[in-house]
Design a protein around this motif. Structure first.
Motif, mmCIF file in Angstrom:
data_model
loop_
_atom_site.group_PDB
_atom_site.id
_atom_site.type_symbol
_atom_site.label_atom_id
_atom_site.label_comp_id
_atom_site.label_asym_id
_atom_site.label_seq_id
_atom_site.Cartn_x
_atom_site.Cartn_y
_atom_site.Cartn_z
ATOM 1 N N VAL A 117 0.837 -1.209 0.000
ATOM 2 C CA VAL A 117 0.000 0.000 0.000
ATOM 3 C C VAL A 117 0.872 1.259 0.000
ATOM 4 C CG1 VAL A 117 -1.675 1.307 1.371
ATOM 5 C CG2 VAL A 117 -1.957 -1.139 1.096
ATOM 6 N N SER A 118 2.093 1.160 0.575
ATOM 7 C CA SER A 118 2.964 2.343 0.618
ATOM 8 C C SER A 118 3.394 2.782 -0.783
ATOM 9 C CB SER A 118 4.204 2.055 1.476
ATOM 10 O OG SER A 118 5.125 1.265 0.754
ATOM 11 N N HIS A 119 3.125 1.966 -1.783
ATOM 12 C CA HIS A 119 3.492 2.320 -3.158
ATOM 13 C C HIS A 119 2.524 3.317 -3.791
ATOM 14 C CE1 HIS A 119 6.137 -1.054 -2.633
ATOM 15 N NE2 HIS A 119 6.714 -0.805 -3.783
ATOM 16 N N LEU A 120 1.429 3.602 -3.105
ATOM 17 C CA LEU A 120 0.478 4.567 -3.664
ATOM 18 C C LEU A 120 1.027 5.980 -3.473
ATOM 19 C CD1 LEU A 120 -2.948 3.095 -2.525
ATOM 20 C CD2 LEU A 120 -2.080 3.265 -4.847
ATOM 21 N N ALA A 121 2.060 6.280 -4.228
ATOM 22 C CA ALA A 121 2.696 7.599 -4.129
ATOM 23 C C ALA A 121 2.816 8.184 -5.527
ATOM 24 C CB ALA A 121 4.071 7.459 -3.495
ATOM 25 N N LEU A 122 2.839 9.516 -5.582
ATOM 26 C CA LEU A 122 2.879 10.192 -6.883
ATOM 27 C C LEU A 122 4.100 9.773 -7.683
ATOM 28 C CD1 LEU A 122 1.591 12.381 -8.711
ATOM 29 C CD2 LEU A 122 3.114 14.021 -7.623
ATOM 30 N N SER A 123 5.232 9.652 -7.004
ATOM 31 C CA SER A 123 6.461 9.304 -7.730
ATOM 32 C C SER A 123 6.328 7.951 -8.416
ATOM 33 C CB SER A 123 7.643 9.286 -6.758
ATOM 34 O OG SER A 123 7.318 8.530 -5.620
ATOM 35 N N ILE A 124 5.673 6.996 -7.751
ATOM 36 C CA ILE A 124 5.504 5.656 -8.332
ATOM 37 C C ILE A 124 4.497 5.725 -9.478
ATOM 38 C CG2 ILE A 124 4.633 3.327 -7.868
ATOM 39 C CD1 ILE A 124 7.123 3.556 -6.400
ATOM 40 N N VAL A 125 3.379 6.386 -9.220
ATOM 41 C CA VAL A 125 2.316 6.457 -10.232
ATOM 42 C C VAL A 125 2.831 7.138 -11.498
ATOM 43 C CG1 VAL A 125 0.071 7.498 -10.732
ATOM 44 C CG2 VAL A 125 0.469 6.403 -8.536
ATOM 45 N N LEU A 126 3.696 8.119 -11.314
ATOM 46 C CA LEU A 126 4.180 8.882 -12.460
ATOM 47 C C LEU A 126 5.342 8.179 -13.165
ATOM 48 C CD1 LEU A 126 3.619 11.683 -13.758
ATOM 49 C CD2 LEU A 126 5.476 12.574 -12.368
ATOM 50 N N PHE A 127 6.288 7.686 -12.375
ATOM 51 C CA PHE A 127 7.535 7.233 -12.983
ATOM 52 C C PHE A 127 7.574 5.753 -13.367
ATOM 53 C CE2 PHE A 127 9.066 11.269 -11.409
ATOM 54 C CZ PHE A 127 9.879 11.666 -12.449
ATOM 55 N N VAL A 128 6.887 4.912 -12.620
ATOM 56 C CA VAL A 128 6.950 3.490 -12.999
ATOM 57 C C VAL A 128 6.325 3.263 -14.380
ATOM 58 C CG1 VAL A 128 6.192 1.161 -12.382
ATOM 59 C CG2 VAL A 128 7.207 2.634 -10.652
ATOM 60 N N PRO A 129 5.105 3.821 -14.650
ATOM 61 C CA PRO A 129 4.595 3.670 -16.019
ATOM 62 C C PRO A 129 5.523 4.304 -17.050
ATOM 63 C CG PRO A 129 2.872 4.460 -14.554
ATOM 64 C CD PRO A 129 4.155 4.521 -13.788
ATOM 65 N N ALA A 130 6.142 5.444 -16.673
ATOM 66 C CA ALA A 130 7.062 6.090 -17.621
ATOM 67 C C ALA A 130 8.249 5.171 -17.915
ATOM 68 C CB ALA A 130 7.544 7.413 -17.054
ATOM 69 N N MET A 131 8.789 4.538 -16.883
ATOM 70 C CA MET A 131 9.927 3.628 -17.085
ATOM 71 C C MET A 131 9.521 2.442 -17.948
ATOM 72 S SD MET A 131 11.694 3.517 -13.333
ATOM 73 C CE MET A 131 12.160 4.974 -12.456
ATOM 74 N N MET A 132 8.307 1.924 -17.640
ATOM 75 C CA MET A 132 7.838 0.777 -18.432
ATOM 76 C C MET A 132 7.644 1.182 -19.892
ATOM 77 S SD MET A 132 7.755 -1.640 -16.254
ATOM 78 C CE MET A 132 9.118 -0.807 -15.493
ATOM 79 N N GLY A 133 7.032 2.349 -20.085
ATOM 80 C CA GLY A 133 6.792 2.849 -21.449
ATOM 81 C C GLY A 133 8.084 3.059 -22.198
ATOM 82 N N LEU A 134 9.047 3.678 -21.511
ATOM 83 C CA LEU A 134 10.337 3.951 -22.152
ATOM 84 C C LEU A 134 11.043 2.640 -22.501
ATOM 85 C CD1 LEU A 134 12.180 6.293 -22.949
ATOM 86 C CD2 LEU A 134 13.207 6.194 -20.678
ATOM 87 N N GLY A 135 10.979 1.708 -21.564
ATOM 88 C CA GLY A 135 11.618 0.405 -21.799
ATOM 89 C C GLY A 135 10.993 -0.299 -22.998
ATOM 90 N N LEU A 136 9.659 -0.336 -23.039
ATOM 91 C CA LEU A 136 8.976 -1.000 -24.159
ATOM 92 C C LEU A 136 9.240 -0.276 -25.476
ATOM 93 C CD1 LEU A 136 5.548 -1.984 -22.560
ATOM 94 C CD2 LEU A 136 7.395 -3.510 -23.284
ATOM 95 N N GLY A 137 9.257 1.056 -25.396
ATOM 96 C CA GLY A 137 9.562 1.847 -26.609
ATOM 97 C C GLY A 137 10.930 1.496 -27.151
ATOM 98 N N LEU A 138 11.910 1.343 -26.254
ATOM 99 C CA LEU A 138 13.266 0.993 -26.693
ATOM 100 C C LEU A 138 13.328 -0.435 -27.240
ATOM 101 C CD1 LEU A 138 15.329 2.696 -23.852
ATOM 102 C CD2 LEU A 138 15.338 3.296 -26.272
ATOM 103 N N VAL A 139 12.493 -1.318 -26.665
ATOM 104 C CA VAL A 139 12.427 -2.696 -27.180
ATOM 105 C C VAL A 139 11.946 -2.662 -28.631
ATOM 106 C CG1 VAL A 139 11.190 -4.905 -26.974
ATOM 107 C CG2 VAL A 139 12.079 -3.780 -24.933
ATOM 108 N N ILE A 140 10.900 -1.868 -28.863
ATOM 109 C CA ILE A 140 10.331 -1.784 -30.219
ATOM 110 C C ILE A 140 11.324 -1.154 -31.185
ATOM 111 C CG2 ILE A 140 8.487 -0.712 -31.606
ATOM 112 C CD1 ILE A 140 6.729 -0.971 -29.014
ATOM 113 N N SER A 141 12.003 -0.088 -30.721
ATOM 114 C CA SER A 141 12.863 0.637 -31.668
ATOM 115 C C SER A 141 14.263 0.049 -31.782
ATOM 116 C CB SER A 141 12.954 2.111 -31.259
ATOM 117 O OG SER A 141 13.565 2.217 -29.977
ATOM 118 N N ARG A 142 14.743 -0.644 -30.727
ATOM 119 C CA ARG A 142 16.138 -1.079 -30.770
ATOM 120 C C ARG A 142 16.320 -2.591 -30.665
ATOM 121 N NH1 ARG A 142 19.333 3.816 -29.429
ATOM 122 N NH2 ARG A 142 21.193 2.514 -29.498
#
Lengths: 586, 254
Positions: A117-142
């Protein structure tokens, strides 16, 4: 814990949340829903943005660029996470284990649930999806090799959250001694501020010495620039090498390695992050259990002394602290002086107030240092009075949360004020006087810095001092009004208001946002001085100074005139204020 | 001589819930009045109204002959009363001596008097050796003793004490009882609430019982004794213990 117990615990959590919403009124529930939806949307947007960026922006990027981007993402995540940590230093358990320890439930599972439950923080909500998105984007492009970025990023997040959880638990143990708590809070705040200001100090103070000397010939300037360039390159290389030894930065190192086609560093980084995270979580669990079982207070328990009951009354000389409270303030009525001194002493000891004042002081100090180390800019003389007035306004603005909520820090102590026979006007004066040393002190400190930096004339300096007096009076007046109309309780040990009805929260936010309006009159004298000068009228008349003196006089009169009606208003509303500032929140 | 406390149809509502319903109470000056009632009966709400911590929804009251609803008179009344409210009234970040000094100054006592009374009160409450502790570090009992000391420091004509003996150790409790008797002996009035019927029976000259917000009994202890019943009998009779006795736990009966 079996399924029925788990369901019961989830039900408990839901009921607690629902009851909190119900208590904060319909608007509070709406605001909570809006925040929840906004966080969801924010997470989606950051994921989509990072994904598109990874696909279309980084397909052809060089490995150092990839590393730089992941470095930026990691640092931004850590920064936001650190702010969250500072905002809530102690771990606040979603479900208080202490209340369940006598029940037949497995504490380990409860602990994991609280950790999740301690993961319900703005930093997690904002950055974890961003990291996942960036990672997947790099998988697709590289290519699929970049897929290692996903577990690596998750491992880094797990490691940070686990150790943060451990740190919060440790702080909770440390802060179980209420006095030690203050030192901890102050220390961490100061460390955070210095950390956040480190780039500012580095670029404005340290790097300043490497800049071309003003007045140097072009050849010398070029030589200095080249030297700086090679120096910076060397520093950059050192920073890249240092990343290998800083676990959170294994993510950018791994990203660069993957972009170069090397999988091993990313693989090792992932393993390392998960191992460190597991270690942190294990430590957190063990320290939590020790804390709840009362095994962490050995030293404190050993220090308890047996004290003999006094057999006779022996008058003791007043201690230094008490002598302070016995001081008489010249020309200040007795009850106002007593309240001012008690409030000031009380605030100096309150961790939340020290934290806020310490922050303001450090920011002022760092800002001042940055300014003083720079050469004075060639500003037109006409602008300088505005800068001086701005400095005065800034110093007052930093104290808005105290001045606009003077009873919120009293909590149960406010009951003593209601029960006291003091005239309510004197209570307001006492409260305003309690903030005076700090607010005036900040103002004078900033004005001193500005005067040295800009070589202000005596007339401008005096005008600014009168503006400071005027602002203190005006802001005191507005602060009194807001403290009476929209008080809110401040939690012990933090600057956070406790939960309140949605409408009250909205009104409080709006009031504090428009609070700076009270500072506008201070800008009238320098503006009038400027207009006077533009009109070409005689320079010998110090318009700014004269109007500032007049403003201070008018502000003093307004303050005095409003004191009686505000005192009556306070007396009418004191039981309502009491209801707000003493409400305990679960 | 006007009564110390006099209420007429005093009422307090919290939304739809009526906590105190048309209370008509009269406490003569110089009496030791015990105000009893089961949990949630309205005792603390009543004391809060008497001390200005809560505004009544209806009715009127006079404390020491003054109308508390008049703001100017309210301050006059507050100069003459001492209060230990339900949730105490302490500043977290002051020491016991500092808190007492502050309260003394708010009552405009001379500095020498404040010092002397602080010394005596801190010794009496056994807090003198806790000079360096802040009130936030105090145990509940210590906080209660400090609140009692704060109520006593202005030497008030009327003392309102909400559960003064709850959480207080036996030694301090004994000292406190003697002190309160002394207060009454010099003409002050004490109005206290307590769950401990024995204490009320021993200390109080008058007793009032409130149940579900209504005053169900008021009289002197002498009258009670003349009837030949104890305070407990009277309390159970007027508050009603029939239902409690009738309800048994079925699984314990076997």
């Amino acid at each position: 814990m079996n399924w029925e117990q788990l369901k019961t615990i989830l039900w408990l959590r839901w009921r607690l949340t629902r009851n909190q919403w119900a208590r904060s009124g319909g608007l509070g529930a709406v605001i909570a829903a809006v925040v929840a939806v906004s966080m969801f949307v924010l997470g989606g947007v950051s994921f989509a943005g990072a994904l598109l960026g990874g696909i279309f922006g980084l397909g052809e990027a060089k490995p150092p660029v990839i590393m730089g981007i992941w470095f930026g993402v990691t640092v931004a995540f850590l920064f936001l996470w650190l702010i969250g940590l500072l905002n809530e230093l102690q771990r606040s358990e979603s479900i208080d284990l202490q209340r369940l320890m006598h029940l037949p439930v497995a504490l380990g599972q409860m602990f994991v649930m609280n950790y999740l439950v301690s993961h319900l923080a703005l930093s997690i909500v904002l950055f974890v999806p961003a990291m996942m998105g960036l990672g997947l984007g790099l998988v697709i492009s590289r290519g699929p090799a970049m897929l290692w970025l996903i577990p690596l990023a998750l491992g880094m997040v797990f490691m940070i959250t686990a150790w943060t959880y451990c740190l919060r638990g440790w702080l909770a143990t440390l802060m179980s001694n209420p006095r030690r708590r203050r030192t901890v809070i102050m220390g961490i705040t100061a460390a955070f501020i210095l950390l956040a200001q480190a780039p500012n100090l580095y670029f404005n103070v340290i790097l300043r010495f490497g800049r071309p000397t003003p007045g140097a010939t072009s050849a010398e300037a070029r030589r200095q620039r080249d030297a700086n360039k090679s120096f910076n390159q060397e520093k950059f290389n050192q920073l890249v090498a240092a990343q290998k030894f800083i676990p959170p930065l294994w993510l950018p190192v791994g990203a660069r390695a993957l972009a170069e086609g090397r999988v091993l560093p990313a693989w090792l980084g992932t393993l390392g992050c998960f191992a460190l995270g597991a270690l942190g979580l294990r430590r957190a669990y063990r320290s939590t259990l020790r804390f709840y079982h009362g095994e962490s207070g050995g030293k404190a328990a050993a220090q308890i002394k047996t004290v003999a009951t006094p057999t006779a009354t022996i008058p003791t000389p007043a201690k230094a602290g008490t002598r302070f409270l016995e001081l008489r303030l010249p020309a200040v009525p007795e009850q106002a002086a007593a309240l001012a001194l008690a409030t000031f002493r009380s605030m100096l000891r309150a961790p939340e107030v020290k934290m806020a004042w310490g922050t303001s002081f450090l920011v002022t100090l760092i800002l001042g240092c940055s300014l003083l180390f720079r050469t004075a800019p060639k500003l037109p003389e006409a602008v300088k009075p505005f800068i001086a007035t701005g400095a005065v306004a800034f110093s007052i603005f930093m104290l808005v949360q105290f001045l606009a909520n003077q009873f919120g820090f009293d909590r149960e102590g406010f009951r003593a004020l209601i029960l006291s026979p003091a005239d309510r006007r004197l209570i307001l004066i006492g409260k305003n006087l309690a903030c005076l040393p700090v607010s005036a002190g900040f103002g004078v400190l900033l004005l001193t810095v500005i005067t040295v930096w800009l070589h202000l004339s005596l007339s401008v300096l005096l005008a600014a001092l009168f503006q400071l007096v005027a602002l203190l009076l005006l802001v005191g007046l507005v602060g009194n009004l807001l403290s009476i109309l929209v008080p809110y309780r401040i939690q012990h040990g933090s600057m956070k208001p406790t939960k309140m009805p949605g409408l009250a929260m909205l009104v409080m936010m709006v009031c504090q946002m428009i609070f700076p309006v009270a500072m506008i009159p201070a800008f009238v004298p320098p503006l009038a001085g400027l207009l006077w000068e533009k009109a070409g009228w005689p320079d010998a008349v110090p318009v700014n100074l004269l109007l500032s003196i007049a403003l201070a006089g008018v502000a003093g009169l307004a303050y005095w005139q409003m004191l009686a009606p505000l005192g009556r208003l306070l007396q009418r509303r004191e039981t309502k204020i009491l209801g707000v500032v003493t409400v305990e929140v679960e | 001589m006007s009564p110390a406390i006099e209420t007429t149809n005093l009422t307090r509502d919290f939304g739809k819930f009526r906590a105190v319903n048309q209370l008509n109470l009269r406490v003569e000056a110089g009496r030791f009045y015990g105000f009893l009632g089961p949990n949630g009966a309205g005792k603390s709400t009543t004391i809060k109204m008497f001390t200005g911590l809560l505004a009544p929804s209806g009715g009127s009251m006079r404390i020491l002959g003054e109308d508390l609803s008049d703001p100017r008179r309210a301050l006059e009344v507050k100069r003459r009363i001492g209060v230990v409210p339900e949730n105490l009234a302490l500043f977290d970040n002051l020491t016991a001596r500092e808190h007492l000094t502050f309260i003394g100054r708010m009552y405009l006592l001379p500095p020498a008097t404040i010092r002397a009374r602080c010394d005596e009160l801190l010794a009496m409450m056994d807090l003198a050796h806790e000079e360096k502790k802040l009130t936030l570090e105090f145990s509940h009992g210590m906080k209660k003793k400090l609140a009692l000391a704060a109520a006593l420091i202005p030497n008030p004509d009327l003392l309102f004490l909400d559960e003064p003996f709850e959480g207080v150790d036996a030694v301090a409790s004994r000292v406190l009882r003697d002190t309160l008797k002394q207060c009454v002996g010099r003409g002050a009035t004490v109005f206290l609430t307590s769950h401990v019927l024995e204490i009320v029976e021993k200390l109080c000259s008058d007793v009032g019982i409130i149940a579900r917000g209504e005053l169900v009994h008021q009289g002197t202890m002498e009258e009670l004794r003349r009837d030949g019943s104890s305070l407990e009998d009277k309390f159970l009779a007027v508050v009603g213990n029939g239902e409690a006795e009738a309800q048994k736990l079925s699984w314990l009966e076997a």
